[in-house]
Design an enzyme around this catalytic site. Structure first.
Site, mmCIF file in Angstrom:
data_model
loop_
_atom_site.group_PDB
_atom_site.id
_atom_site.type_symbol
_atom_site.label_atom_id
_atom_site.label_comp_id
_atom_site.label_asym_id
_atom_site.label_seq_id
_atom_site.Cartn_x
_atom_site.Cartn_y
_atom_site.Cartn_z
ATOM 1 N N ARG A 11 -12.786 12.838 43.810
ATOM 2 C CA ARG A 11 -13.109 12.686 42.397
ATOM 3 C C ARG A 11 -12.881 11.228 41.996
ATOM 4 O O ARG A 11 -11.989 10.558 42.535
ATOM 5 C CB ARG A 11 -12.226 13.600 41.549
ATOM 6 N N HIS A 12 -13.665 10.738 41.069
ATOM 7 C CA HIS A 12 -13.521 9.364 40.568
ATOM 8 C C HIS A 12 -12.141 9.139 39.944
ATOM 9 O O HIS A 12 -11.442 10.091 39.560
ATOM 10 C CB HIS A 12 -14.602 9.055 39.538
ATOM 11 N N GLY A 13 -11.756 7.882 39.793
ATOM 12 C CA GLY A 13 -10.528 7.536 39.089
ATOM 13 C C GLY A 13 -10.639 7.846 37.598
ATOM 14 O O GLY A 13 -11.719 8.157 37.089
ATOM 15 N N ASN A 18 -11.640 10.534 30.228
ATOM 16 C CA ASN A 18 -10.504 11.299 30.764
ATOM 17 C C ASN A 18 -9.244 10.966 29.995
ATOM 18 O O ASN A 18 -8.489 11.858 29.592
ATOM 19 C CB ASN A 18 -10.264 10.983 32.246
ATOM 20 N N ARG A 61 -18.118 5.412 36.799
ATOM 21 C CA ARG A 61 -16.767 5.835 37.164
ATOM 22 C C ARG A 61 -16.696 6.292 38.622
ATOM 23 O O ARG A 61 -15.670 6.104 39.284
ATOM 24 C CB ARG A 61 -16.261 6.917 36.213
ATOM 25 N N GLU A 85 -22.598 14.147 36.954
ATOM 26 C CA GLU A 85 -21.770 15.192 36.353
ATOM 27 C C GLU A 85 -22.619 16.211 35.596
ATOM 28 O O GLU A 85 -23.770 15.948 35.234
ATOM 29 C CB GLU A 85 -20.723 14.561 35.421
ATOM 30 N N ARG A 100 -11.519 24.933 25.443
ATOM 31 C CA ARG A 100 -10.782 26.005 26.117
ATOM 32 C C ARG A 100 -11.016 27.326 25.396
ATOM 33 O O ARG A 100 -10.951 27.404 24.173
ATOM 34 C CB ARG A 100 -9.276 25.716 26.118
#
Length: 197
Positions: A11-13, A18, A61, A85, A100
């Site tokens: 996964r990217h940083g 994020n 990213r 993505e 969520r």
């Protein structure tokens, strides 16, 4: 029978979205300083692997994370548009906490993002890359730098869980390993992040 390839999915940083705890989707959210440090840590952790090929989502990213790792291996980075993505549609930019519990985030299975992509659409395009690269790189080690959502869907498919998603924690620059000939898949590591301190 084709010899399988070993795929290292990273996964990217950490990106700016994020860090803000918002869904970026296809927004080109760049790495933060912490994200660049995570990419360096991942590069160091993977320095002992002899990669034959490096592929990445075209979003910066991922591309910038891949370039940090690629420098150590003196390899070019192949940009794969089908690794971009998930299109989260109307939820682009939405804080994580507001999503969520919505149906598309259910433990019973990912359905679709409003005006975005379905699970089947994401799986189809991402799996197409894995199938093609496995055929082109039999017996090789392939680094794939991608996104949390797409990688989670791929790994859940390889584990035979779909339409449910594996919900194991998956930090930025986590590493998963799957050995695949494009048809059969053997998961050897899932979302490991011991290189991060």
């Amino acid at each position: 029978m084709t010899e399988p390839a070993a795929f290292y999915l990273v996964r990217h940083g950490e990106s700016e979205f994020n860090a803000a705890r918002r869904f970026a989707g296809r927004t080109d959210s760049p790495l933060t300083e912490r994200g660049r440090q995570q990419a360096e840590a991942a590069a160091l952790a993977l320095a002992h692997i002899r990669f034959d090929r490096i592929a990445s989502s075209p979003l910066s990213r991922c591309r910038d994370t891949a370039l940090v790792i690629a420098r150590r291996h003196q390899l070019p980075v192949d940009l794969e548009p089908d690794l971009v993505e998930i299109d989260v549609g109307d939820k682009t930019g939405t804080p994580f906490d507001e999503v969520r519990g919505l149906p598309e985030w259910s433990d019973d299975g990912f359905v679709a993002w409003p005006r975005g992509e379905t699970l089947d659409q994401v799986l189809s395009r991402a799996h197409r890359v894995i199938t093609r690269v496995a055929a082109e790189s039999p017996g090789k080690n392939v680094l794939v730098v991608g996104h949390g959502g797409v990688t989670r869907i791929l790994m859940s498919h390889f584990l035979g869980l779909l339409p449910r998603l594996d919900r194991s924690p998956a930090t930025n620059t986590n590493v998963s390993v799957v050995v695949s000939d494009g048809v059969t898949h053997r998961v050897e590591r899932l979302f490991t992040d011991a290189h991060l301190v």
